[in-house]
Design a protein around this motif. Structure first.
Motif, PDB file in Angstrom:
ATOM      1  N   MET A 165     -33.448  25.632  19.653  1.00  0.00           N
ATOM      2  CA  MET A 165     -34.202  26.749  20.283  1.00  0.00           C
ATOM      3  C   MET A 165     -33.350  27.972  20.247  1.00  0.00           C
ATOM      4  O   MET A 165     -33.799  28.864  20.129  1.00  0.00           O
ATOM      5  CB  MET A 165     -35.094  26.360  21.293  1.00  0.00           C
ATOM      6  CG  MET A 165     -36.320  25.689  21.279  1.00  0.00           C
ATOM      7  SD  MET A 165     -37.507  25.339  22.596  1.00  0.00           S
ATOM      8  CE  MET A 165     -36.359  24.324  23.741  1.00  0.00           C
ATOM      9  N   ALA A 166     -32.109  27.508  20.788  1.00  0.00           N
ATOM     10  CA  ALA A 166     -31.151  28.852  20.945  1.00  0.00           C
ATOM     11  C   ALA A 166     -30.997  29.611  19.595  1.00  0.00           C
ATOM     12  O   ALA A 166     -30.680  30.793  19.382  1.00  0.00           O
ATOM     13  CB  ALA A 166     -29.824  28.404  21.471  1.00  0.00           C
ATOM     14  N   ALA A 167     -30.869  28.708  18.363  1.00  0.00           N
ATOM     15  CA  ALA A 167     -30.676  29.328  17.106  1.00  0.00           C
ATOM     16  C   ALA A 167     -31.895  29.941  16.544  1.00  0.00           C
ATOM     17  O   ALA A 167     -31.772  30.868  15.947  1.00  0.00           O
ATOM     18  CB  ALA A 167     -29.923  28.225  16.238  1.00  0.00           C
ATOM     19  N   GLN A 168     -33.111  29.243  16.519  1.00  0.00           N
ATOM     20  CA  GLN A 168     -34.021  29.662  15.978  1.00  0.00           C
ATOM     21  C   GLN A 168     -34.979  30.610  16.650  1.00  0.00           C
ATOM     22  O   GLN A 168     -35.946  31.145  16.190  1.00  0.00           O
ATOM     23  CB  GLN A 168     -35.082  28.350  15.792  1.00  0.00           C
ATOM     24  CG  GLN A 168     -34.450  27.511  14.739  1.00  0.00           C
ATOM     25  CD  GLN A 168     -33.788  28.041  13.243  1.00  0.00           C
ATOM     26  OE1 GLN A 168     -34.540  28.914  12.984  1.00  0.00           O
ATOM     27  NE2 GLN A 168     -32.663  27.723  12.922  1.00  0.00           N
ATOM     28  N   SER A 169     -34.597  30.724  17.877  1.00  0.00           N
ATOM     29  CA  SER A 169     -35.289  32.159  18.817  1.00  0.00           C
ATOM     30  C   SER A 169     -35.342  33.202  18.032  1.00  0.00           C
ATOM     31  O   SER A 169     -35.927  34.217  18.050  1.00  0.00           O
ATOM     32  CB  SER A 169     -35.046  31.921  20.259  1.00  0.00           C
ATOM     33  OG  SER A 169     -35.483  30.682  20.763  1.00  0.00           O
ATOM     34  N   THR A 170     -33.901  33.606  17.638  1.00  0.00           N
ATOM     35  CA  THR A 170     -33.759  34.828  16.953  1.00  0.00           C
ATOM     36  C   THR A 170     -34.278  34.975  15.746  1.00  0.00           C
ATOM     37  O   THR A 170     -34.730  36.146  15.372  1.00  0.00           O
ATOM     38  CB  THR A 170     -32.110  34.798  16.779  1.00  0.00           C
ATOM     39  OG1 THR A 170     -31.280  34.820  17.797  1.00  0.00           O
ATOM     40  CG2 THR A 170     -31.613  36.196  16.247  1.00  0.00           C
ATOM     41  N   VAL A 171     -34.542  33.866  14.966  1.00  0.00           N
ATOM     42  CA  VAL A 171     -34.972  33.841  13.671  1.00  0.00           C
ATOM     43  C   VAL A 171     -36.541  34.254  14.079  1.00  0.00           C
ATOM     44  O   VAL A 171     -37.253  34.975  13.289  1.00  0.00           O
ATOM     45  CB  VAL A 171     -35.084  32.649  13.028  1.00  0.00           C
ATOM     46  CG1 VAL A 171     -35.920  32.864  11.679  1.00  0.00           C
ATOM     47  CG2 VAL A 171     -33.725  32.066  12.500  1.00  0.00           C
ATOM     48  N   ALA A 172     -37.320  33.508  15.038  1.00  0.00           N
ATOM     49  CA  ALA A 172     -38.512  34.087  15.411  1.00  0.00           C
ATOM     50  C   ALA A 172     -38.926  35.423  15.713  1.00  0.00           C
ATOM     51  O   ALA A 172     -39.704  36.068  15.366  1.00  0.00           O
ATOM     52  CB  ALA A 172     -39.137  33.151  16.450  1.00  0.00           C
ATOM     53  N   GLN A 173     -37.903  35.726  16.619  1.00  0.00           N
ATOM     54  CA  GLN A 173     -38.069  37.255  16.881  1.00  0.00           C
ATOM     55  C   GLN A 173     -37.807  38.227  15.773  1.00  0.00           C
ATOM     56  O   GLN A 173     -38.645  39.256  15.874  1.00  0.00           O
ATOM     57  CB  GLN A 173     -36.860  37.480  18.011  1.00  0.00           C
ATOM     58  CG  GLN A 173     -37.022  38.901  18.520  1.00  0.00           C
ATOM     59  CD  GLN A 173     -38.431  39.199  19.258  1.00  0.00           C
ATOM     60  OE1 GLN A 173     -38.698  38.263  20.139  1.00  0.00           O
ATOM     61  NE2 GLN A 173     -39.101  40.381  19.182  1.00  0.00           N
ATOM     62  N   THR A 174     -37.060  38.098  14.720  1.00  0.00           N
ATOM     63  CA  THR A 174     -36.839  38.873  13.659  1.00  0.00           C
ATOM     64  C   THR A 174     -38.277  38.753  12.868  1.00  0.00           C
ATOM     65  O   THR A 174     -38.946  40.006  12.479  1.00  0.00           O
ATOM     66  CB  THR A 174     -35.713  38.344  12.819  1.00  0.00           C
ATOM     67  OG1 THR A 174     -34.528  38.231  13.199  1.00  0.00           O
ATOM     68  CG2 THR A 174     -35.629  39.312  11.323  1.00  0.00           C
ATOM     69  N   TYR A 175     -38.649  37.736  12.395  1.00  0.00           N
ATOM     70  CA  TYR A 175     -40.205  37.725  11.777  1.00  0.00           C
ATOM     71  C   TYR A 175     -41.055  38.301  12.435  1.00  0.00           C
ATOM     72  O   TYR A 175     -42.075  39.092  12.073  1.00  0.00           O
ATOM     73  CB  TYR A 175     -40.568  36.363  11.605  1.00  0.00           C
ATOM     74  CG  TYR A 175     -39.690  36.006  10.142  1.00  0.00           C
ATOM     75  CD1 TYR A 175     -40.450  35.861   8.978  1.00  0.00           C
ATOM     76  CD2 TYR A 175     -38.432  35.277  10.142  1.00  0.00           C
ATOM     77  CE1 TYR A 175     -39.695  35.347   7.708  1.00  0.00           C
ATOM     78  CE2 TYR A 175     -37.560  35.086   9.066  1.00  0.00           C
ATOM     79  CZ  TYR A 175     -38.545  35.192   7.845  1.00  0.00           C
ATOM     80  OH  TYR A 175     -37.813  34.406   6.675  1.00  0.00           O
ATOM     81  N   THR A 176     -41.089  38.275  13.970  1.00  0.00           N
ATOM     82  CA  THR A 176     -42.119  38.752  14.685  1.00  0.00           C
ATOM     83  C   THR A 176     -41.969  40.358  14.526  1.00  0.00           C
ATOM     84  O   THR A 176     -43.115  41.084  14.614  1.00  0.00           O
ATOM     85  CB  THR A 176     -41.985  38.369  16.163  1.00  0.00           C
ATOM     86  OG1 THR A 176     -42.401  36.799  16.247  1.00  0.00           O
ATOM     87  CG2 THR A 176     -43.006  38.842  16.955  1.00  0.00           C
ATOM     88  N   THR A 177     -40.879  40.710  14.829  1.00  0.00           N
ATOM     89  CA  THR A 177     -40.781  42.353  14.796  1.00  0.00           C
ATOM     90  C   THR A 177     -41.226  43.005  13.472  1.00  0.00           C
ATOM     91  O   THR A 177     -41.786  43.951  13.471  1.00  0.00           O
ATOM     92  CB  THR A 177     -39.198  42.593  15.130  1.00  0.00           C
ATOM     93  OG1 THR A 177     -39.057  42.083  16.482  1.00  0.00           O
ATOM     94  CG2 THR A 177     -39.144  44.042  15.235  1.00  0.00           C
ATOM     95  N   LYS A 178     -40.822  42.107  12.365  1.00  0.00           N
ATOM     96  CA  LYS A 178     -40.975  42.630  11.108  1.00  0.00           C
ATOM     97  C   LYS A 178     -42.483  42.741  10.632  1.00  0.00           C
ATOM     98  O   LYS A 178     -42.908  43.651   9.704  1.00  0.00           O
ATOM     99  CB  LYS A 178     -40.374  42.128  10.025  1.00  0.00           C
ATOM    100  CG  LYS A 178     -38.648  42.253  10.118  1.00  0.00           C
ATOM    101  CD  LYS A 178     -37.959  41.516   8.903  1.00  0.00           C
ATOM    102  CE  LYS A 178     -36.458  41.977   8.871  1.00  0.00           C
ATOM    103  NZ  LYS A 178     -35.646  41.108   7.897  1.00  0.00           N
TER     104      LYS A 178
END
Length: 420
Positions: A87-100
């Motif tokens: 979750m630490a590594a993939q939270s950033t991925v999820a936030q990136t896709y959410t913002t875009k």
């Protein structure tokens, strides 16, 4: 006798006059109603409410797109590299896709990984949950997205309705959820060619490198980074020697990686039969599950039936990936010619060649049509005293609507699907 009297027919002029008088009266009513609506603010208030409801609907749609895209992206990254599935590594991925996926460029996201060792989900900050699912097993990621403005506020403010109505309404927090699950497929039947876990680990670098038929083209075009895939190497194709009698009798054999003595890890391949030593079916397939212990003859090449020989030739010709059982233990009694092989999982395998020590049992095929390179000295030595299978392990990720998962480890065969 009564006389019939005739009413005079209406002339066109009379009809026109009556229509004018009727419309004139209706125009007065409409004008009066419009005046009331405008004076009380109902007309503009209703329009403002429609605008704000549409704004909330648009916000929810964008957040749902964000949750769907983020959950799928996280799931695919977990499939490609289990070490990064945190979750630490993939939270950033999820936030990136959410913002875009939000037009204004700001929103909040939170993820939860289920079935992944060492991951503990925290309390949700958003109350919007995914719908219930009947899918069991496998691993999954749930991504919840919610309103968050660039100012830090979590409320989507009204455009007109709050001001016109005179209330203290300041906005609404909108949310959405997306969930994707993945895991090994539920297996009914597999090709009856058992390959050791040791050889799978050696040929895939312990599951980190897979060879594929598009290596040449994708490598030349530089598309592997573009697709988010590690570039497989030709060294992933290799020769797998048949399980030797010495191995099942408990005598030392070279390990899969070094020429040192290692009895803890069996190596090689064998034709498998059920516990009653019944042969595979007409397609050279067996019904197997994780943990089963089918049997295999020591001289399995000699004992292979026509169905398995013909299927092997077809697989060599077509280069079609086939699921094969992976065994991690060989159990036998002294001088046993039919030991049992414990099944640890199933892996996609592509046959690129085979040869045999005993002429006439299998057709001898030179390993010249695939870019796997020549066998190592150790492989050559083993193949001179035993028949060998040549090939490579590949990875298959199959998206399906209603995934059904099996148990055990993932050896490169994965099904993935949206479950919420």
């Amino acid at each position: 006798m009564h006389r019939l009297t005739r009413r005079p027919l209406l002339t066109a002029r009379r009809v026109w006059r009556r229509a004018l008088r009727r419309h004139g009266s209706e125009n007065g009513v409409v004008a009066a109603m419009l005046a009331v609506l405008l004076s009380t603010g109902v007309f503009f208030g209703t329009g403002a409410l429609v605008i704000d409801v549409a704004q909330l609907s648009l916000e929810r749609t964008e957040l749902q797109s964000s949750a769907d895209a983020a959950s799928w992206a996280v799931a695919m990254r977990c499939v490609r590299n289990a070490a990064d599935c945190t979750m630490a590594a993939q939270s950033t991925v999820a936030q990136t896709y959410t913002t875009k996926n939000i037009k204004r460029g700001s929103a909040d996201s939170q993820i939860c990984l289920t079935g992944v060792t060492g991951q503990t989900c925290s309390t949700w900050s958003s109350t919007t949950a995914c719908p219930a699912t009947t899918v069991t097993g496998g691993k999954s990621v749930e991504v919840r997205t919610s309103t968050k403005l660039s100012s830090g506020s979590t409320l989507l403010p009204p455009t007109f309705a709050g001001t016109l109505s005179g209330t203290t309404y300041t906005g609404t927090r909108v949310g959405a959820c997306g969930r994707v699950a993945w895991g090994p497929p539920a297996i009914s039947k597999v090709f009856a060619l058992g390959i050791s876990l040791c050889d799978w680990q050696r040929m895939t670098n312990n599951g980190s490198t897979y060879y594929g038929p598009l290596v040449g083209l994708l490598g030349q075009l530089g598309l592997f980074p573009f697709l988010g895939l590690p570039a497989p190497t030709a060294a992933a194709e290799s020769a797998i020697a048949q399980v030797l009698p010495a191995a099942v009798l408990g005598l030392p054999l070279p390990s899969c990686t070094t020429p040192t003595v290692n009895l803890s890890k069996p190596r090689g391949w064998t034709w498998l039969y059920d516990n009653s030593l019944n042969p595979p079916d007409a397609n050279c397939e067996l019904s197997l599950n994780i943990g089963d212990e089918p049997r295999g003859f020591v001289l399995s090449g000699l004992a292979a039936g026509a169905a398995c020989r013909n299927r092997l030739q077809t697989l060599y010709t077509t280069r079609q990936p086939i699921l094969v059982p992976i065994f991690d233990q060989i159990e036998q009694t002294l001088l046993s010619l039919a030991p049992t092989y414990r099944i640890a999982g199933f892996a996609p395998f592509v046959v690129t060649g085979y040869d045999t020590l005993i002429p006439g049992v299998l057709q001898s095929v030179a390993n010249l049509l695939s870019p796997g390179g020549v066998p190592s000295l150790l492989e050559k030595a083993l193949c001179t005293i035993s028949s060998c299978i040549y090939g490579y392990f590949t990875r298959t990720v199959v998206p399906i609507d209603n995934p059904v998962f099996g148990t055990g480890s993932d050896f490169g065969a994965t099904v993935i699907g949206r479950t919420g």
